[in-house]
Scaffold this active site. Structure first.
Site, PDB file in Angstrom:
ATOM      1  N   GLN A  99       4.271   9.305   4.670  1.00 17.66           N
ATOM      2  CA  GLN A  99       5.506   9.186   3.895  1.00 17.66           C
ATOM      3  C   GLN A  99       6.309  10.472   3.784  1.00 17.66           C
ATOM      4  O   GLN A  99       7.532  10.446   3.791  1.00 17.66           O
ATOM      5  CB  GLN A  99       5.182   8.662   2.481  1.00 17.66           C
ATOM      6  CG  GLN A  99       4.599   7.259   2.501  1.00 17.66           C
ATOM      7  CD  GLN A  99       4.243   6.758   1.120  1.00 17.66           C
ATOM      8  OE1 GLN A  99       3.969   7.534   0.215  1.00 17.66           O
ATOM      9  NE2 GLN A  99       4.238   5.454   0.948  1.00 17.66           N
ATOM     10  N   ARG A 104       5.469  17.228  24.195  1.00 12.32           N
ATOM     11  CA  ARG A 104       4.396  16.886  25.124  1.00 12.32           C
ATOM     12  C   ARG A 104       3.064  16.919  24.395  1.00 12.32           C
ATOM     13  O   ARG A 104       3.005  17.133  23.185  1.00 12.32           O
ATOM     14  CB  ARG A 104       4.399  17.880  26.282  1.00 12.32           C
ATOM     15  CG  ARG A 104       5.694  17.870  27.096  1.00 12.32           C
ATOM     16  CD  ARG A 104       5.644  18.908  28.199  1.00 12.32           C
ATOM     17  NE  ARG A 104       6.868  18.899  29.001  1.00 12.32           N
ATOM     18  CZ  ARG A 104       7.094  19.728  30.009  1.00 12.32           C
ATOM     19  NH1 ARG A 104       6.184  20.640  30.337  1.00 12.32           N
ATOM     20  NH2 ARG A 104       8.224  19.649  30.688  1.00 12.32           N
ATOM     21  N   ASP A 126       0.822  -1.208   0.000  1.00 13.95           N
ATOM     22  CA  ASP A 126       0.000   0.000   0.000  1.00 13.95           C
ATOM     23  C   ASP A 126       0.860   1.265   0.000  1.00 13.95           C
ATOM     24  O   ASP A 126       0.511   2.269  -0.624  1.00 13.95           O
ATOM     25  CB  ASP A 126      -0.931   0.005   1.217  1.00 13.95           C
ATOM     26  CG  ASP A 126      -2.148  -0.888   1.012  1.00 13.95           C
ATOM     27  OD1 ASP A 126      -2.309  -1.423  -0.103  1.00 13.95           O
ATOM     28  OD2 ASP A 126      -2.929  -1.043   1.965  1.00 13.95           O
ATOM     29  N   GLY A 127       1.999   1.217   0.694  1.00 17.45           N
ATOM     30  CA  GLY A 127       2.868   2.386   0.741  1.00 17.45           C
ATOM     31  C   GLY A 127       3.401   2.748  -0.632  1.00 17.45           C
ATOM     32  O   GLY A 127       3.466   3.932  -1.004  1.00 17.45           O
ATOM     33  N   TYR A 162      -4.196   4.644   9.327  1.00 18.99           N
ATOM     34  CA  TYR A 162      -3.901   5.172  10.669  1.00 18.99           C
ATOM     35  C   TYR A 162      -5.179   5.540  11.419  1.00 18.99           C
ATOM     36  O   TYR A 162      -5.292   5.323  12.630  1.00 18.99           O
ATOM     37  CB  TYR A 162      -2.991   6.382  10.504  1.00 18.99           C
ATOM     38  CG  TYR A 162      -2.368   6.913  11.781  1.00 18.99           C
ATOM     39  CD1 TYR A 162      -2.489   6.261  13.011  1.00 18.99           C
ATOM     40  CD2 TYR A 162      -1.610   8.087  11.748  1.00 18.99           C
ATOM     41  CE1 TYR A 162      -1.905   6.760  14.153  1.00 18.99           C
ATOM     42  CE2 TYR A 162      -1.015   8.605  12.890  1.00 18.99           C
ATOM     43  CZ  TYR A 162      -1.171   7.935  14.089  1.00 18.99           C
ATOM     44  OH  TYR A 162      -0.587   8.444  15.220  1.00 18.99           O
ATOM     45  N   SER A 163      -6.150   6.083  10.718  1.00 18.27           N
ATOM     46  CA  SER A 163      -7.407   6.467  11.363  1.00 18.27           C
ATOM     47  C   SER A 163      -8.069   5.280  12.056  1.00 18.27           C
ATOM     48  O   SER A 163      -8.600   5.408  13.167  1.00 18.27           O
ATOM     49  CB  SER A 163      -8.357   7.076  10.326  1.00 18.27           C
ATOM     50  OG  SER A 163      -9.601   7.397  10.907  1.00 18.27           O
TER      51      SER A 163
END
Length: 290
Positions: free
Chosen positions: A247, A158, A73-74, A190-191
C-alpha cells in the site's frame, strides 16, 4: 485473551466500496440502539450522511475500545498501521474477495456484532515487522507492516541483485525481481503467490521469499523473529521500490540499506468464530469449498 463489552466503537471503511457506504448507516444505527457510542473518521461523513458521528483525525482514536473495519484485507491492513502503538483491537468485515484477515462476512455481520457487544470474543495477537531505511548513515524512514515488506525492481527496471544479511552476516545475493519479507499473517498474501510457505498466523517467524529468482538455488527461507534482515542493492539499478503491505512505497537509492526486524508492537484482532485457521484456509484456497 478474553474480550470485554465495548463502550466506544470506531468505524473505518473503504469509501471506494459501494457496499460499505450502504452498510455503515445500518451498522451505526444498530450500535446506537444497543447503547454503544460510535465514531467515524472525518473523511467518511460526507459520503455517509453521518456527520454527527464524525471526529477529527487527532481525536478519532482516543478512548476507542475497538475498531470495526468495513472493507477487505487491504482496508484492515491500513487500519492496523493506523493503530500501531494504540492497543486498539480490530474487527474486520469482509466486503472484498479472499478475506484472510477479516473475521466476518456480511451475512454474519449482526450476529457477530451481537457477540461483540456482549464481550463474547477473544483477542489474538499478530506479530508485525519494523522496517528502517538507512541512507548515508542516517535513518530516513521507519514503517510497520502486518503482512510484508517487499523490495523489488520498478516497472521498467531489469533484474536486480539484492545482498541479504542475517544478523549482519552475509547470507546470499538474490538475483531476480526482488524479495518479500513477510510475517506469518502475510504468508497467505504476496509471499504465497511467489511460492512461499503457508504459516499458521499465530506463529512468530520471519519469511524471506525471492520473487522470480534467476537462480535455481534461491528458495524461501524461514528465520527466527529474534533475527534481523538487512538488504542492500548490490548493482546499480534503474529503479528499486520498497513497498509496505502493498500500500505505501518509497523509491530506494543505490546506497540505501533496508533493515527489517520483528516490531516491538503487534496487531490485535478480534476473533468471534470458532473456526480453525486451516478450515478457513481450505475454504479460501480450495475450489468449491466454503
Amino acid at each position: 485473551m478474553q474480550g470485554k463489552p465495548p463502550k466506544v466503537v470506531g468505524i473505518k471503511l473503504n469509501l471506494k466500496k459501494i457496499a460499505a457506504l450502504g452498510i455503515v448507516q445500518n451498522v451505526v444505527a444498530w450500535l446506537i440502539r444497543n447503547g454503544i457510542s460510535v465514531r467515524l473518521p472525518a473523511e467518511a461523513d460526507r459520503d455517509c450522511g453521518l456527520e454527527k458521528f464524525s471526529c477529527p483525525d487527532n481525536q478519532f482514536y482516543q478512548g476507542l475500545d475497538c475498531l470495526l473495519v468495513l472493507g477487505g484485507d487491504g482496508t484492515l491492513l491500513q487500519a492496523a498501521r493506523s493503530v500501531v502503538g494504540r492497543s486498539i483491537p480490530l474487527l474486520g468485515v469482509n466486503l472484498g474477495h479472499l478475506g484472510f484477515l477479516t473475521e466476518l462476512e456480511v451475512a454474519d455481520l449482526y450476529e457477530g456484532l451481537d457477540r461483540l457487544v456482549k464481550g463474547d470474543y477473544h483477542l489474538e495477537e499478530r506479530m508485525m515487522l519494523k522496517t528502517e531505511v538507512i541512507r548515508f548513515g542516517q535513518m530516513i524512514n521507519t514503517t510497520y507492516a502486518l503482512n510484508d515488506v517487499v523490495v523489488a525492481k520498478g516497472s521498467f527496471a531489469r533484474i536486480i541483485d539484492l545482498e541479504c544479511y542475517i544478523d549482519n552476516n552475509y547470507f546470499t545475493t538474490y538475483r531476480g525481481d526482488g524479495i518479500i519479507m513477510a510475517t506469518p499473517t502475510g504468508s497467505t498474501a504476496y509471499s504465497l503467490s511467489a511460492g512461499g510457505p503457508i504459516v499458521c498466523p499465530t506463529f512468530e517467524v520471519i519469511l524471506l521469499t525471492p520473487i522470480c529468482p534467476h537462480t535455481f538455488y534461491s528458495r524461501p527461507l524461514v528465520i527466527s523473529p529474534r533475527q534481523t534482515v538487512k538488504i542492500a542493492i548490490a548493482q546499480p539499478a534503474q529503479e528499486v521500490i520498497m513497498t509496505i503491505d502493498g500500500q505505501t512505497s518509497i523509491r530506494l537509492e543505490q546506497t540505501d540499506q533496508i533493515i527489517v526486524s520483528r516490531a516491538e508492537l503487534s496487531t490485535t484482532l478480534i476473533k468471534l468464530r470458532g473456526r480453525h485457521f486451516f478450515e478457513v484456509l481450505r475454504g479460501k484456497l480450495t475450489p468449491g469449498e466454503t
